[in-house]
Design an enzyme around this catalytic site. Structure first.
Site, PDB file in Angstrom:
ATOM      1  N   PRO A  13       0.791  -1.230   0.000  1.00 25.77           N
ATOM      2  CA  PRO A  13       0.000   0.000   0.000  1.00 25.77           C
ATOM      3  C   PRO A  13       0.827   1.286   0.000  1.00 25.77           C
ATOM      4  CG  PRO A  13      -0.104  -1.101   2.134  1.00 25.77           C
ATOM      5  CD  PRO A  13       0.538  -2.062   1.181  1.00 25.77           C
ATOM      6  N   ASN A  14       0.298   2.244  -0.715  1.00 25.54           N
ATOM      7  CA  ASN A  14       0.828   3.617  -0.810  1.00 25.54           C
ATOM      8  C   ASN A  14       2.114   3.740  -1.631  1.00 25.54           C
ATOM      9  OD1 ASN A  14      -1.260   4.825   0.852  1.00 25.54           O
ATOM     10  ND2 ASN A  14      -0.313   3.730   2.551  1.00 25.54           N
ATOM     11  N   ARG A  21       5.038  10.975  -2.314  1.00 30.20           N
ATOM     12  CA  ARG A  21       4.839  10.616  -0.914  1.00 30.20           C
ATOM     13  C   ARG A  21       6.118  10.835  -0.117  1.00 30.20           C
ATOM     14  NH1 ARG A  21       4.621   4.451   1.312  1.00 30.20           N
ATOM     15  NH2 ARG A  21       4.063   5.004   3.443  1.00 30.20           N
ATOM     16  N   TYR A  26      11.315   8.786   1.314  1.00 28.08           N
ATOM     17  CA  TYR A  26      11.285   7.710   0.319  1.00 28.08           C
ATOM     18  C   TYR A  26      11.989   8.065  -0.992  1.00 28.08           C
ATOM     19  CZ  TYR A  26       7.935   5.746   3.584  1.00 28.08           C
ATOM     20  OH  TYR A  26       7.341   5.242   4.717  1.00 28.08           O
ATOM     21  N   ASN A  77       8.185  -5.480  -1.018  1.00 26.77           N
ATOM     22  CA  ASN A  77       8.057  -4.336  -0.127  1.00 26.77           C
ATOM     23  C   ASN A  77       6.583  -4.279   0.248  1.00 26.77           C
ATOM     24  OD1 ASN A  77       7.908  -1.980   1.270  1.00 26.77           O
ATOM     25  ND2 ASN A  77       8.961  -0.725  -0.271  1.00 26.77           N
ATOM     26  N   ALA A  80       3.182  -0.783   4.738  1.00 29.02           N
ATOM     27  CA  ALA A  80       2.735  -0.844   6.130  1.00 29.02           C
ATOM     28  C   ALA A  80       2.299  -2.251   6.556  1.00 29.02           C
ATOM     29  CB  ALA A  80       1.590   0.144   6.340  1.00 29.02           C
ATOM     30  N   HIS A  83       4.342  -4.446   8.969  1.00 31.63           N
ATOM     31  CA  HIS A  83       4.300  -4.329  10.428  1.00 31.63           C
ATOM     32  C   HIS A  83       3.020  -4.895  11.034  1.00 31.63           C
ATOM     33  CE1 HIS A  83       7.547  -1.717   9.303  1.00 31.63           C
ATOM     34  NE2 HIS A  83       6.729  -0.885   8.684  1.00 31.63           N
ATOM     35  N   ASP A  90       2.156 -15.631   6.522  1.00 27.97           N
ATOM     36  CA  ASP A  90       1.766 -17.030   6.305  1.00 27.97           C
ATOM     37  C   ASP A  90       1.864 -17.405   4.829  1.00 27.97           C
ATOM     38  OD1 ASP A  90       1.296 -17.380   8.988  1.00 27.97           O
ATOM     39  OD2 ASP A  90      -0.894 -17.307   8.832  1.00 27.97           O
ATOM     40  N   GLU A 101      13.034  -9.282   1.561  1.00 28.25           N
ATOM     41  CA  GLU A 101      12.208  -8.178   2.078  1.00 28.25           C
ATOM     42  C   GLU A 101      12.911  -6.869   1.729  1.00 28.25           C
ATOM     43  OE1 GLU A 101      11.735  -8.329   6.321  1.00 28.25           O
ATOM     44  OE2 GLU A 101      10.792  -6.343   6.411  1.00 28.25           O
ATOM     45  N   HIS A 103      12.856  -2.504   1.710  1.00 27.20           N
ATOM     46  CA  HIS A 103      12.304  -1.211   2.130  1.00 27.20           C
ATOM     47  C   HIS A 103      13.193  -0.107   1.597  1.00 27.20           C
ATOM     48  CE1 HIS A 103       9.566  -3.213   4.831  1.00 27.20           C
ATOM     49  NE2 HIS A 103      10.575  -3.948   5.246  1.00 27.20           N
ATOM     50  N   SER A 105      13.284   2.919   3.025  1.00 29.32           N
ATOM     51  CA  SER A 105      13.826   3.581   4.219  1.00 29.32           C
ATOM     52  C   SER A 105      14.432   2.542   5.164  1.00 29.32           C
ATOM     53  CB  SER A 105      12.710   4.347   4.938  1.00 29.32           C
ATOM     54  OG  SER A 105      11.706   3.455   5.408  1.00 29.32           O
ATOM     55  N   ARG A 110      13.621   4.391  12.294  1.00 27.67           N
ATOM     56  CA  ARG A 110      12.398   5.212  12.299  1.00 27.67           C
ATOM     57  C   ARG A 110      11.559   4.907  13.544  1.00 27.67           C
ATOM     58  NH1 ARG A 110       9.503   4.840   6.742  1.00 27.67           N
ATOM     59  NH2 ARG A 110       8.418   6.630   7.654  1.00 27.67           N
ATOM     60  N   ARG A 114       7.687   0.635  13.424  1.00 30.12           N
ATOM     61  CA  ARG A 114       8.234   0.096  12.174  1.00 30.12           C
ATOM     62  C   ARG A 114       9.370  -0.903  12.419  1.00 30.12           C
ATOM     63  NH1 ARG A 114       5.838   3.503   8.248  1.00 30.12           N
ATOM     64  NH2 ARG A 114       5.459   5.554   9.130  1.00 30.12           N
TER      65      ARG A 114
HETATM   66  C1  DQA Z   1       8.380   1.100   3.670  1.00 28.22           C
HETATM   67  C2  DQA Z   1       8.487   1.305   5.176  1.00 28.22           C
HETATM   68  C3  DQA Z   1       7.162   1.049   5.856  1.00 28.22           C
HETATM   69  O1  DQA Z   1       7.276   1.281   7.255  1.00 28.22           O
HETATM   70  C4  DQA Z   1       6.105   2.006   5.311  1.00 28.22           C
HETATM   71  O2  DQA Z   1       4.853   1.720   5.881  1.00 28.22           O
HETATM   72  C5  DQA Z   1       6.038   1.984   3.825  1.00 28.22           C
HETATM   73  C6  DQA Z   1       7.278   1.951   3.059  1.00 28.22           C
HETATM   74  C7  DQA Z   1       9.694   1.460   2.945  1.00 28.22           C
HETATM   75  O3  DQA Z   1       9.837   1.061   1.796  1.00 28.22           O
HETATM   76  O4  DQA Z   1      10.552   2.129   3.510  1.00 28.22           O
HETATM   77  O5  DQA Z   1       4.967   2.077   3.232  1.00 28.22           O
HETATM   78  O6  DQA Z   1       8.109  -0.277   3.415  1.00 28.22           O
END
Ligand code: DQA
Length: 148
Positions: A13-14, A21, A26, A77, A80, A83, A90, A101, A103, A105, A110, A114
């Site tokens: 998401p996002n 954003r 980011y 990635n 959110a 977390h 699963d 995995e 990210h 950031s 942070r 997170r």
């Molecule tokens: C993120 C870090 C997450 O905590 C955050 O919710 C994101 C982006 C990152 O790529 O740094 O949406 O996954």
């Protein structure tokens, strides 16, 4: 070059709003920019690329299940959902391919909420903190893992 398989890159998401954003956190690259960089890294290492984004947890779970029969390596990635999502955790545990995995950031530098990841325990490894380059590193890590 004959392809060695398919690397899937899933985004949660996002992440569709990258570039707009919180660029101070980011970076300025859009998700489309990141997809181009991933495509270059996949081509260089000899893999096809399947790159997707969803704002919906269930869709991410469905894609992870689909990856069981189609992907040779997976980078995720989960945004959110990293977390919060036992469901994504699963689903990842169903895979027997390398998982990275990702990210942008450094989640450990942070807010405390997170610092907990439901993805890490199901992943082969984690890349975080290098902005959009985290994705490129993840693809090279998957390719190296598949050479072992
Ligand atoms: C993120 C870090 C997450 O905590 C955050 O919710 C994101 C982006 C990152 O790529 O740094 O949406 O996954």
């Amino acid at each position: 070059m004959t392809e060695r398989g398919s690397i899937w890159v899933l985004n949660g998401p996002n992440l569709n709003l990258l570039g707009e954003r919180e660029p101070g956190i980011y970076g300025g690259d859009s998700l489309a920019d990141i997809e181009v960089r991933c495509a270059e890294a996949a081509q260089t290492t000899g893999f096809a690329l399947d790159f997707r984004q969803s704002n919906h947890e269930g869709e991410l779970v469905a894609w992870i299940q689909e990856a069981r029969s189609s992907a040779t390596g997976l980078a995720i990635n989960a945004g959110a959902y990293t977390h919060t999502s036992v469901a994504v955790h699963d689903a990842l545990r169903l895979l027997d391919i390398p998982i990275v995995e990702v990210h942008l950031s450094n989640i450990f530098a942070r807010e405390e909420f997170r610092h907990k990841s439901y993805i890490s325990a199901a992943a082969t490894g984690v890349v975080c903190g290098f902005g959009s380059h985290s994705y490129v590193l993840a693809i090279y890590a998957l390719a190296a893992r598949m050479d072992l």
